[in-house]
Design a protein around this motif. Sequence first.
Motif, PDB file in Angstrom:
ATOM      1  N   VAL A   3       0.858  -1.183   0.000  1.00 40.29           N
ATOM      2  CA  VAL A   3       0.000   0.000   0.000  1.00 40.29           C
ATOM      3  C   VAL A   3       0.890   1.228   0.000  1.00 40.29           C
ATOM      4  CG1 VAL A   3      -0.249   0.077   2.515  1.00 40.29           C
ATOM      5  CG2 VAL A   3      -1.973   1.131   1.079  1.00 40.29           C
ATOM      6  N   ASP A   8      -3.118  13.448  -2.859  1.00 33.57           N
ATOM      7  CA  ASP A   8      -3.433  13.553  -4.280  1.00 33.57           C
ATOM      8  C   ASP A   8      -3.433  15.019  -4.722  1.00 33.57           C
ATOM      9  OD1 ASP A   8      -6.046  14.668  -3.768  1.00 33.57           O
ATOM     10  OD2 ASP A   8      -6.831  12.649  -3.487  1.00 33.57           O
ATOM     11  N   THR A  14      -4.965   9.585  -0.765  1.00 30.44           N
ATOM     12  CA  THR A  14      -5.266   8.390  -1.538  1.00 30.44           C
ATOM     13  C   THR A  14      -4.535   7.202  -0.933  1.00 30.44           C
ATOM     14  OG1 THR A  14      -5.598   9.638  -3.568  1.00 30.44           O
ATOM     15  CG2 THR A  14      -5.091   7.310  -3.810  1.00 30.44           C
ATOM     16  N   ASP A  15      -5.256   6.107  -0.767  1.00 31.20           N
ATOM     17  CA  ASP A  15      -4.734   4.850  -0.229  1.00 31.20           C
ATOM     18  C   ASP A  15      -4.789   3.846  -1.378  1.00 31.20           C
ATOM     19  OD1 ASP A  15      -4.692   2.240   0.835  1.00 31.20           O
ATOM     20  OD2 ASP A  15      -5.533   2.912   2.720  1.00 31.20           O
ATOM     21  N   TRP A  16      -3.638   3.546  -1.995  1.00 29.24           N
ATOM     22  CA  TRP A  16      -3.597   2.678  -3.166  1.00 29.24           C
ATOM     23  C   TRP A  16      -3.004   1.337  -2.766  1.00 29.24           C
ATOM     24  CZ3 TRP A  16      -1.470   4.637  -8.491  1.00 29.24           C
ATOM     25  CH2 TRP A  16      -1.683   3.672  -9.455  1.00 29.24           C
ATOM     26  N   GLN A  17      -3.808   0.284  -2.840  1.00 29.97           N
ATOM     27  CA  GLN A  17      -3.341  -1.066  -2.524  1.00 29.97           C
ATOM     28  C   GLN A  17      -3.064  -1.804  -3.819  1.00 29.97           C
ATOM     29  OE1 GLN A  17      -5.775  -3.122   0.268  1.00 29.97           O
ATOM     30  NE2 GLN A  17      -5.891  -1.397   1.650  1.00 29.97           N
ATOM     31  N   THR A  18      -1.906  -2.432  -3.886  1.00 36.49           N
ATOM     32  CA  THR A  18      -1.494  -3.175  -5.071  1.00 36.49           C
ATOM     33  C   THR A  18      -0.464  -4.216  -4.661  1.00 36.49           C
ATOM     34  OG1 THR A  18      -0.723  -2.940  -7.358  1.00 36.49           O
ATOM     35  CG2 THR A  18       0.316  -1.530  -5.703  1.00 36.49           C
ATOM     36  N   VAL A  34       4.203   3.651  -9.194  1.00 40.60           N
ATOM     37  CA  VAL A  34       3.173   2.644  -8.954  1.00 40.60           C
ATOM     38  C   VAL A  34       2.600   2.250 -10.310  1.00 40.60           C
ATOM     39  CG1 VAL A  34       1.065   2.076  -7.714  1.00 40.60           C
ATOM     40  CG2 VAL A  34       2.644   3.745  -6.749  1.00 40.60           C
ATOM     41  N   THR A  36      -0.145   0.068 -12.538  1.00 43.74           N
ATOM     42  CA  THR A  36      -1.461  -0.548 -12.418  1.00 43.74           C
ATOM     43  C   THR A  36      -1.344  -2.048 -12.624  1.00 43.74           C
ATOM     44  OG1 THR A  36      -1.917  -0.140 -14.759  1.00 43.74           O
ATOM     45  CG2 THR A  36      -2.711   1.512 -13.177  1.00 43.74           C
ATOM     46  N   ARG A  43       2.103   5.541 -12.406  1.00 35.96           N
ATOM     47  CA  ARG A  43       1.917   6.840 -11.759  1.00 35.96           C
ATOM     48  C   ARG A  43       3.195   7.176 -11.016  1.00 35.96           C
ATOM     49  NH1 ARG A  43      -3.517   8.226  -8.987  1.00 35.96           N
ATOM     50  NH2 ARG A  43      -3.969   8.352 -11.191  1.00 35.96           N
TER      51      ARG A  43
END
Length: 57
Positions: A3, A8, A14-18, A34, A36, A43
């Motif tokens: 994460v 932003d 923004t909390d981006w989990q990947t 990051v 996708t 990004r």
Amino acid sequence: MGVIVYEDPEGGVTDWQTSDSNIGFNDDTGHWLVTTEDGRTVRRIPRERVFYVETSE
């Protein structure tokens, strides 16, 4: 799973989990990168906007 939590462009958070493999840091530019899940978009987030990054590795 990893994460990245960052500010932003609108000033929100923004909390981006990947997956861990989709998060990296570029020392030359000072940006977190990051990708996708489909691998088509990257990004670039300036380190000054990142609150924290967690990975399981």
